[in-house]
Design an enzyme around this catalytic site. Structure first.
Site, PDB file in Angstrom:
ATOM      1  N   ASP A  14       0.824  -1.215   0.000  1.00 42.54           N
ATOM      2  CA  ASP A  14       0.000   0.000   0.000  1.00 42.54           C
ATOM      3  C   ASP A  14       0.858   1.265   0.000  1.00 42.54           C
ATOM      4  O   ASP A  14       1.975   1.267   0.511  1.00 42.54           O
ATOM      5  CB  ASP A  14      -0.920  -0.028   1.231  1.00 42.54           C
ATOM      6  N   ASN A  63     -11.064  -2.385  -5.223  1.00 42.64           N
ATOM      7  CA  ASN A  63     -10.318  -1.442  -6.077  1.00 42.64           C
ATOM      8  C   ASN A  63     -11.006  -1.210  -7.425  1.00 42.64           C
ATOM      9  O   ASN A  63     -10.693  -0.243  -8.128  1.00 42.64           O
ATOM     10  CB  ASN A  63      -8.872  -1.903  -6.304  1.00 42.64           C
TER      11      ASN A  63
HETATM   12  C1  IPE Z   1      -5.527  -2.587  -0.203  1.00 45.53           C
HETATM   13  O1  IPE Z   1      -5.174  -1.254  -0.332  1.00 45.53           O
HETATM   14  C2  IPE Z   1      -5.471  -3.272  -1.525  1.00 45.53           C
HETATM   15  C3  IPE Z   1      -4.140  -3.404  -2.122  1.00 45.53           C
HETATM   16  C4  IPE Z   1      -3.004  -3.070  -1.573  1.00 45.53           C
HETATM   17  C5  IPE Z   1      -4.124  -3.982  -3.437  1.00 45.53           C
HETATM   18  P1  IPE Z   1      -6.285  -0.106  -0.457  1.00 45.53           P
HETATM   19  O2  IPE Z   1      -5.523   1.168  -0.575  1.00 45.53           O
HETATM   20  O3  IPE Z   1      -7.233  -0.424  -1.537  1.00 45.53           O
HETATM   21  O4  IPE Z   1      -7.026  -0.218   0.935  1.00 45.53           O
HETATM   22  P2  IPE Z   1      -7.890   0.828   1.758  1.00 45.53           P
HETATM   23  O5  IPE Z   1      -8.972   1.323   0.847  1.00 45.53           O
HETATM   24  O6  IPE Z   1      -6.983   1.938   2.179  1.00 45.53           O
HETATM   25  O7  IPE Z   1      -8.404   0.063   2.934  1.00 45.53           O
HETATM   26  C1  IPE Z   2      -1.646   0.294  -3.334  1.00 40.64           C
HETATM   27  O1  IPE Z   2      -1.404   1.679  -3.341  1.00 40.64           O
HETATM   28  C2  IPE Z   2      -1.867  -0.265  -4.713  1.00 40.64           C
HETATM   29  C3  IPE Z   2      -3.255  -0.617  -5.028  1.00 40.64           C
HETATM   30  C4  IPE Z   2      -4.254  -0.571  -4.193  1.00 40.64           C
HETATM   31  C5  IPE Z   2      -3.521  -1.056  -6.378  1.00 40.64           C
HETATM   32  P1  IPE Z   2      -2.589   2.722  -3.389  1.00 40.64           P
HETATM   33  O2  IPE Z   2      -2.946   2.966  -4.818  1.00 40.64           O
HETATM   34  O3  IPE Z   2      -3.702   2.285  -2.518  1.00 40.64           O
HETATM   35  O4  IPE Z   2      -1.887   4.012  -2.790  1.00 40.64           O
HETATM   36  P2  IPE Z   2      -2.455   4.972  -1.656  1.00 40.64           P
HETATM   37  O5  IPE Z   2      -2.835   4.111  -0.502  1.00 40.64           O
HETATM   38  O6  IPE Z   2      -3.615   5.700  -2.225  1.00 40.64           O
HETATM   39  O7  IPE Z   2      -1.297   5.863  -1.330  1.00 40.64           O
HETATM   40 MG    MG Z   3      -4.070   2.485  -0.534  1.00 41.34          MG
END
Ligand code: IPE
Ligand code: IPE
Ligand code: MG
Length: 244
Positions: A14, A63
């Site tokens: 993340d 997502n």
């Molecule tokens: C969790 O991260 C999913 C992945 C790392 C693929 P998110 O960024 O989607 O999670 P939330 O929304 O902060 O809980």
């Molecule tokens: C994790 O990084 C990757 C995916 C969920 C695909 P994020 O895209 O959630 O990045 P932040 O959490 O918004 O910084």
């Molecule tokens: Mg994230």
């Protein structure tokens, strides 16, 4: 406490979007691209130190709710990376595997994924599982439906539904439960990742954003894991007794 390398490490990768913003990029996409490099380095390092299973959360069921432009970019990064990383996987003896609702991915992704899984299927050093379009609750519902059907068809007795029987219906049927789960970016939640499988997993939350993650961070998480005592519901005294 033991210093055995965790057999199965799960990672919630993340912080890509926040990393891109901090670096001054105009879109979040650059964060996802550099995130692939962090994954390559982590998978190589994990296989070198003897981790047998690495499972990474790459795209959640939830997502799909992101803007279409970001989803499209993520899917094309996936196709490109599967293609480009085949060499790394082969050189390090890494077998690729996937969990999640793969049928909902674009055709090109499914094809690349299938081909890379096939090409690496006899590698023995480590299994790298990509969780794509994955959701723990959805996975449990899917398993419950399969079990219900077996009962209705007369192939399973209700009394025989056990922890093991249920686990066998999950997409992780061929993986042990994770010993250690790492989440980067400072968030302290599971976000629907491996919720059944992580009932006794040690959780480590790190402030580092995923694109900055390196072997140093993995080492730090493993050190923290080694300092934990996994009691599985028992008492410390019982664990000491069973060692002597
Ligand atoms: C969790 O991260 C999913 C992945 C790392 C693929 P998110 O960024 O989607 O999670 P939330 O929304 O902060 O809980
Ligand atoms: C994790 O990084 C990757 C995916 C969920 C695909 P994020 O895209 O959630 O990045 P932040 O959490 O918004 O910084
Ligand atoms: Mg994230």
């Amino acid at each position: 406490m033991s210093n055995v390398v965790p057999k199965h490490i799960a990672i919630i990768m993340d912080g890509n979007g926040r990393w891109a913003k901090l670096q001054g990029f105009s879109t979040r996409i650059r964060g996802h691209e550099i995130g692939v490099t962090a994954l390559r380095n982590s998978a190589t390092y994990a296989s070198e130190i003897g981790v047998k299973f690495l499972t990474v959360y790459a795209f959640s069921e939830e997502n799909w709710g992101r803007p279409k432009s970001e989803i499209d970019a993520l899917m094309s990064i996936l196709v490109r990376s599967l293609n480009k990383e085949l060499d790394t996987l082969q050189k390090n003896g890494i077998r690729l595997n996937s969990i999640g609702n793969i049928d909902s991915l674009p055709k090109k992704c499914r094809k690349e994924l299938k081909e890379t899984i096939q090409a690496t299927s006899s590698n023995k050093s480590m299994t790298l599982t990509l969780a794509l379009s994955y959701g723990g609750r959805q996975e449990i519902i899917h398993a419950a439906k399969k079990i219900a059907k077996k009962v209705l068809d007369g192939n399973l007795q209700i009394e025989d539904i056990s922890d093991d029987v249920f686990s066998q219906e999950l997409s992780t049927y061929n993986l042990p439960d994770p010993d250690l789960m790492i989440r980067t970016s400072g968030e302290q939640r599971i976000s629907n990742f491996l919720i059944w499988q992580s009932s006794y997993t040690e959780l480590v939350f790190l402030p580092v954003l995923w694109p900055d993650f390196s072997s140093i961070h993995m080492e730090a998480a493993i050190t923290e894991y080694h300092e934990r005592q996994r009691r599985w519901g028992k008492t410390t005294e019982q664990l000491k007794d069973s060692k002597s």
